[in-house]
Motif scaffolding. Sequence first.
Motif, PDB file in Angstrom:
ATOM      1  N   MET A   1      11.408  -5.271   4.176  1.00  0.00           N
ATOM      2  CA  MET A   1      11.529  -4.521   2.871  1.00  0.00           C
ATOM      3  C   MET A   1      10.303  -5.043   1.855  1.00  0.00           C
ATOM      4  O   MET A   1      10.222  -6.168   1.546  1.00  0.00           O
ATOM      5  N   LEU A   2       9.904  -4.079   1.019  1.00  0.00           N
ATOM      6  CA  LEU A   2       9.043  -4.444  -0.166  1.00  0.00           C
ATOM      7  C   LEU A   2       9.839  -4.627  -1.275  1.00  0.00           C
ATOM      8  O   LEU A   2      10.886  -4.490  -1.487  1.00  0.00           O
ATOM      9  N   SER A   3       9.310  -5.581  -1.961  1.00  0.00           N
ATOM     10  CA  SER A   3       9.891  -6.044  -3.304  1.00  0.00           C
ATOM     11  C   SER A   3       9.598  -5.198  -4.204  1.00  0.00           C
ATOM     12  O   SER A   3       8.723  -3.853  -4.087  1.00  0.00           O
ATOM     13  N   GLU A   4      10.516  -4.957  -5.389  1.00  0.00           N
ATOM     14  CA  GLU A   4      10.685  -3.942  -6.372  1.00  0.00           C
ATOM     15  C   GLU A   4       9.055  -4.021  -7.054  1.00  0.00           C
ATOM     16  O   GLU A   4       8.740  -2.688  -7.347  1.00  0.00           O
ATOM     17  N   ARG A   5       8.651  -5.003  -7.085  1.00  0.00           N
ATOM     18  CA  ARG A   5       7.170  -5.106  -7.862  1.00  0.00           C
ATOM     19  C   ARG A   5       6.069  -4.167  -6.889  1.00  0.00           C
ATOM     20  O   ARG A   5       5.260  -3.525  -7.498  1.00  0.00           O
ATOM     21  N   ARG A   6       6.306  -4.528  -5.662  1.00  0.00           N
ATOM     22  CA  ARG A   6       5.346  -3.861  -4.829  1.00  0.00           C
ATOM     23  C   ARG A   6       5.603  -2.398  -4.531  1.00  0.00           C
ATOM     24  O   ARG A   6       4.817  -1.599  -4.428  1.00  0.00           O
ATOM     25  N   LEU A   7       6.972  -2.080  -4.647  1.00  0.00           N
ATOM     26  CA  LEU A   7       7.318  -0.595  -4.850  1.00  0.00           C
ATOM     27  C   LEU A   7       6.578   0.101  -5.938  1.00  0.00           C
ATOM     28  O   LEU A   7       6.299   1.365  -5.996  1.00  0.00           O
ATOM     29  N   GLU A   8       6.711  -0.781  -7.062  1.00  0.00           N
ATOM     30  CA  GLU A   8       6.291  -0.191  -8.338  1.00  0.00           C
ATOM     31  C   GLU A   8       4.555   0.090  -8.137  1.00  0.00           C
ATOM     32  O   GLU A   8       4.148   0.864  -8.803  1.00  0.00           O
ATOM     33  N   VAL A   9       3.820  -0.884  -7.661  1.00  0.00           N
ATOM     34  CA  VAL A   9       2.556  -0.855  -7.535  1.00  0.00           C
ATOM     35  C   VAL A   9       2.033   0.327  -6.464  1.00  0.00           C
ATOM     36  O   VAL A   9       1.195   1.154  -7.001  1.00  0.00           O
ATOM     37  N   LEU A  10       2.997   0.704  -5.521  1.00  0.00           N
ATOM     38  CA  LEU A  10       2.755   1.668  -4.820  1.00  0.00           C
ATOM     39  C   LEU A  10       3.082   3.117  -5.468  1.00  0.00           C
ATOM     40  O   LEU A  10       2.211   3.873  -5.330  1.00  0.00           O
ATOM     41  N   ARG A  11       3.998   3.201  -6.189  1.00  0.00           N
ATOM     42  CA  ARG A  11       4.066   4.259  -6.869  1.00  0.00           C
ATOM     43  C   ARG A  11       3.222   4.546  -7.935  1.00  0.00           C
ATOM     44  O   ARG A  11       2.594   5.526  -8.085  1.00  0.00           O
ATOM     45  N   ALA A  12       2.617   3.606  -8.707  1.00  0.00           N
ATOM     46  CA  ALA A  12       1.649   3.743  -9.622  1.00  0.00           C
ATOM     47  C   ALA A  12      -0.037   4.228  -8.770  1.00  0.00           C
ATOM     48  O   ALA A  12      -0.677   5.089  -9.145  1.00  0.00           O
ATOM     49  N   ILE A  13      -0.143   3.530  -7.372  1.00  0.00           N
ATOM     50  CA  ILE A  13      -1.222   4.207  -6.706  1.00  0.00           C
ATOM     51  C   ILE A  13      -1.120   5.622  -6.386  1.00  0.00           C
ATOM     52  O   ILE A  13      -2.011   6.240  -6.562  1.00  0.00           O
ATOM     53  N   VAL A  14       0.082   5.968  -5.882  1.00  0.00           N
ATOM     54  CA  VAL A  14       0.154   7.460  -5.586  1.00  0.00           C
ATOM     55  C   VAL A  14      -0.096   8.199  -6.684  1.00  0.00           C
ATOM     56  O   VAL A  14      -0.637   9.169  -6.596  1.00  0.00           O
ATOM     57  N   GLN A  15       0.778   8.021  -7.901  1.00  0.00           N
ATOM     58  CA  GLN A  15       0.692   8.748  -9.135  1.00  0.00           C
ATOM     59  C   GLN A  15      -0.905   8.998  -9.450  1.00  0.00           C
ATOM     60  O   GLN A  15      -1.225   9.922  -9.811  1.00  0.00           O
ATOM     61  N   SER A  26      -7.376  -2.366  -8.552  1.00  0.00           N
ATOM     62  CA  SER A  26      -6.469  -3.062  -9.655  1.00  0.00           C
ATOM     63  C   SER A  26      -6.415  -3.081 -11.040  1.00  0.00           C
ATOM     64  O   SER A  26      -5.445  -2.986 -11.597  1.00  0.00           O
ATOM     65  N   LYS A  27      -7.699  -3.013 -11.401  1.00  0.00           N
ATOM     66  CA  LYS A  27      -8.234  -3.003 -12.876  1.00  0.00           C
ATOM     67  C   LYS A  27      -7.703  -1.636 -13.469  1.00  0.00           C
ATOM     68  O   LYS A  27      -6.857  -1.809 -14.726  1.00  0.00           O
ATOM     69  N   ALA A  28      -7.898  -0.489 -12.778  1.00  0.00           N
ATOM     70  CA  ALA A  28      -7.259   0.805 -13.527  1.00  0.00           C
ATOM     71  C   ALA A  28      -5.814   0.667 -13.509  1.00  0.00           C
ATOM     72  O   ALA A  28      -5.408   1.303 -14.350  1.00  0.00           O
ATOM     73  N   LEU A  29      -5.053   0.006 -12.364  1.00  0.00           N
ATOM     74  CA  LEU A  29      -3.698  -0.079 -12.357  1.00  0.00           C
ATOM     75  C   LEU A  29      -3.258  -0.651 -13.732  1.00  0.00           C
ATOM     76  O   LEU A  29      -2.207  -0.280 -14.409  1.00  0.00           O
ATOM     77  N   THR A  30      -3.624  -1.875 -13.967  1.00  0.00           N
ATOM     78  CA  THR A  30      -3.284  -2.648 -14.866  1.00  0.00           C
ATOM     79  C   THR A  30      -3.501  -2.163 -16.114  1.00  0.00           C
ATOM     80  O   THR A  30      -2.814  -2.309 -17.166  1.00  0.00           O
ATOM     81  N   GLU A  31      -4.502  -1.140 -16.096  1.00  0.00           N
ATOM     82  CA  GLU A  31      -4.657  -0.820 -17.577  1.00  0.00           C
ATOM     83  C   GLU A  31      -3.991   0.754 -17.907  1.00  0.00           C
ATOM     84  O   GLU A  31      -3.649   0.580 -19.061  1.00  0.00           O
ATOM     85  N   ARG A  32      -3.580   1.209 -16.933  1.00  0.00           N
ATOM     86  CA  ARG A  32      -2.925   2.497 -16.951  1.00  0.00           C
ATOM     87  C   ARG A  32      -1.402   2.311 -16.900  1.00  0.00           C
ATOM     88  O   ARG A  32      -0.509   3.280 -17.395  1.00  0.00           O
ATOM     89  N   HIS A  33      -0.917   1.482 -16.403  1.00  0.00           N
ATOM     90  CA  HIS A  33       0.435   1.066 -15.897  1.00  0.00           C
ATOM     91  C   HIS A  33       1.260  -0.072 -16.700  1.00  0.00           C
ATOM     92  O   HIS A  33       0.392  -1.173 -16.309  1.00  0.00           O
ATOM     93  N   ASN A  34       2.172  -0.048 -17.080  1.00  0.00           N
ATOM     94  CA  ASN A  34       2.975  -1.429 -17.463  1.00  0.00           C
ATOM     95  C   ASN A  34       3.610  -2.108 -16.508  1.00  0.00           C
ATOM     96  O   ASN A  34       4.761  -2.180 -16.195  1.00  0.00           O
TER      97      ASN A  34
END
Length: 338
Positions: A1-15, A26-34
């Motif tokens: 099972m993925l951790s909640e944090r990794r699920l959030e990272v996956l959600r951000a990547i898909v979106q 990774s740089k774009a993810l941290t800039e665009r998502h909290n």
Amino acid sequence: MLSERRLEVLRAIVQDYVGTEEPVGSKALTERHNLQVSPATVRNDMAALEDEGFIAQPHTSAGRIPTDKGYRLFVDKLAGVKPLSSPERRAIQNFLDGAVDLDDVVGRTVRLLAQLTRQVAVVQYPSLTRSTVRHVELLSLAPARLMLVLITDTGRVEQRMVDCPAPIGETTVADLRARLNSCTVGQRFTEVPQLVQDLPDSFDLEDRGTVSAVLATLLETLVEETEERLMIGGTANLTRFGHDFPLTIRPVLEALEEQVVLLKLLGEAKDSGMTVRIGHENAHEGLNSTSVVSVGYGSGDEAVAKLGVVGPTRMDYPGTMGAVRAVARYVGQILAES
């Protein structure tokens, strides 16, 4: 099972990938998502997601994109169904309310789904096997020729000619029409054969041949294999996503031309539940680069047919699921009221 944090990272990547069409770093993810973690932590999470097959690296030193497995987890765990706005719902209702018959309902539904989702829309006609009889009409065309008209609870109309073995009078036609409706109205098609089997015996001997001919035509209409009809629209929308299909869009277009493939794609209309099949979950090889979102519709709790959309795996799943579900609900209401 993925951790909640990794699920959030996956959600951000898909979106981000769905929105930008570009591989996500990774740089774009941290800039665009909290995400509330450092870029280094996001890189570690992305590496773990890649190791487990949820994301992939399309090119050297590029960002990551979701895989079929990643989209599946996103749909199952992360994607809510995006509700339509009040203006969108009103527009759907107004557009569908103008339909004059079942063909018009199906045609409008196809156009509406294609416009709302910007994908390929597929709508199955209500199946006779899951319908009930609303009315049976008999019309005399000639002394020994009748027209049989069968009207279903879903608004479907079937017309057949009946050549009688002998001339039949208007009084007998009216009597047969009344008895047929008395036996069949409100009954499921699967129950009709048993309900009418003794009907010829209740008529005078000279009329039994004609009554049997009418019943034979009625029963043929109930079990015809040609009942599984569907309508497709918005195929041109796929050209907007040419780069989403490996090599060429041709296998997708060829698959969409085969009615048997499309019917299997929508699945059996046994219930009104939503189905999302992603990439290689589609059995037909030509559709391995697409996703299919489908749902049942009907005038009651049981679905009489299905409708849905076909598009690239890089689709707005929450928005598409919301549009498909809303349109199915309105079509069901129209069938219930028609």
